[in-house]
Design an enzyme around this catalytic site. Sequence first.
Site, mmCIF file in Angstrom:
data_model
loop_
_atom_site.group_PDB
_atom_site.id
_atom_site.type_symbol
_atom_site.label_atom_id
_atom_site.label_comp_id
_atom_site.label_asym_id
_atom_site.label_seq_id
_atom_site.Cartn_x
_atom_site.Cartn_y
_atom_site.Cartn_z
ATOM 1 N N GLU A 168 0.712 -1.384 -0.045
ATOM 2 C CA GLU A 168 0.158 -0.232 -0.109
ATOM 3 C C GLU A 168 0.849 1.220 0.071
ATOM 4 O O GLU A 168 0.697 2.114 1.019
ATOM 5 C CB GLU A 168 -0.858 0.032 1.094
ATOM 6 C CG GLU A 168 -1.813 -1.228 1.089
ATOM 7 C CD GLU A 168 -2.972 -0.986 2.234
ATOM 8 O OE1 GLU A 168 -2.828 -0.292 3.206
ATOM 9 O OE2 GLU A 168 -3.821 -2.162 2.187
ATOM 10 N N GLU A 352 -5.718 -8.250 0.496
ATOM 11 C CA GLU A 352 -6.289 -7.800 1.574
ATOM 12 C C GLU A 352 -7.676 -7.719 1.441
ATOM 13 O O GLU A 352 -8.055 -7.080 0.503
ATOM 14 C CB GLU A 352 -5.736 -6.842 2.469
ATOM 15 C CG GLU A 352 -4.352 -7.261 3.295
ATOM 16 C CD GLU A 352 -3.896 -5.866 3.950
ATOM 17 O OE1 GLU A 352 -4.638 -4.966 4.411
ATOM 18 O OE2 GLU A 352 -2.799 -5.791 3.970
HETATM 19 C C1 FCB Z 1 -4.505 -2.131 5.412
HETATM 20 C C2 FCB Z 1 -3.397 -2.460 5.918
HETATM 21 C C3 FCB Z 1 -3.244 -3.596 7.062
HETATM 22 C C4 FCB Z 1 -4.445 -3.413 7.909
HETATM 23 C C5 FCB Z 1 -5.820 -3.083 7.167
HETATM 24 C C6 FCB Z 1 -6.923 -3.135 7.984
HETATM 25 O O1 FCB Z 1 -4.660 -0.897 4.892
HETATM 26 O O2 FCB Z 1 -2.339 -3.015 5.034
HETATM 27 O O3 FCB Z 1 -2.154 -3.622 7.715
HETATM 28 O O4 FCB Z 1 -4.410 -2.363 8.569
HETATM 29 O O5 FCB Z 1 -5.752 -2.426 6.139
#
Ligand code: FCB
Length: 433
Positions: A168, A352
């Site tokens: 990210e 994610e």
């Molecule tokens: C993302 C992050 C992870 C966690 C999730 C909820 O942005 O990569 O570490 O904080 O959100």
Amino acid sequence: MFTHSRKEFGEDFIFGVAMAAHQIEGGQTDGRGSSIWDTFAATPGNIKNAENGIIACDHYNRWAEDLDLIRDGGFDAYRFSFSWPRLIPEGSGAVNQKGADFYDRLIDGMLERGIKPLATLYHWDLPSALQDKGGWMNRATAEAFADYAAEVGRRFGDRLATTATFNEPWCVTVLSHLLGIHAPGYRDIRAASRAMHHVMLAHGLGIDALRAEGVKNLGIVVNMEKCEPLTASPEDRKAADLGDAIFNQFFLDAAFHGSYPALVTDIIEPYLPKDWQADMQQIARPLDWVGVNYYTRSLYRHDASVPAFPFTQSRGDLAKNDLGWETYPVALTEFLQRVSDNYTKLPIYVTENGMSGPDDDSRIDFFDQHFEAIRQAQKNGVDVRGYVAWTLIDNFEWAEGFSARFGIVGMDPNTLDRQPRGSYRAFQDMLSR
Ligand code: FCB
């Protein structure tokens, strides 16, 4: 239980869970160096309830139990991150042997259990020694990152299934250097612009360094957030388009096209490092896959009183998690399609996706709706190869501390006991059929 089953996604599709070093490891012993998240958490007012990652989930000591949970859940893969300051305490130079031994144990532990290691080099815990020299504002940090990548490649590369340079870049740069919400907590457009460029340079240099060590299956993980106008006015539409360019285009344009979107450079050009254009070829190195993290959407309203980026953001009135993030699964289908149409035909992984909150039934529903979004993308011909849920165990959720609960396994912070939730059992069931 989920309405979807593993089989629908295709034979080679992998399911995993993700966690990140600073959020779970604790273990600030055995020579681990200080990171920007240690000092950020030690600074008044940055983290909800003044919490920190000093112990976190004590994964440094309990890693074997955690890997057992991943295996017993039926997952194929574990997306984890290396802690740069655990491996190289000063950011560059000497390796901390005990840190290297920990990752040897962890990776071998995955392989023994039949779990694929999906590695990330940078999930936000920059060594403080590098921040002292300007961190991501300083070009030299990108070079230090390449050396760190080479070190990881040499020691662990042949045992990793996939390796990502960054998790990210938007959070590493905009959230951390412009909005001041994450470490190092700057609110400075010059700091942010330089970080945006140097992080992407580090990505490109890191890819070359890993490849030179023979490491295969290299990629980057971006987060995407749906940007919609608050009203139908042309001004709000423009605001949403600008938000989209910063959030969803800037880093992918750089990695895949070797350019930045003009909507953004029109604003940040005066703050970017001199001759940034000369780096764009070094940034756009060939990759093997791309990861998309997806959670929610944001509504944009034009606001002429805000300098540089003239908008404010808010959330709408769809169902929300306990952090106020709306559930909006259709945008996941759109983003997967968009990455495939605009950027690359390489395999895409959803690296994610998850939901924080006390109500586990809503969490099960959330996952199931996003499985449906992926199935839609696959039916449209997008090459999606995997889904990684955030997260296995409730952990240190950055500025939110331990108040957020994204885990399919709960954790009692006093005893550190892990308690599998219904959502864990729903995965177990789904992954068996
Ligand atoms: C993302 C992050 C992870 C966690 C999730 C909820 O942005 O990569 O570490 O904080 O959100």
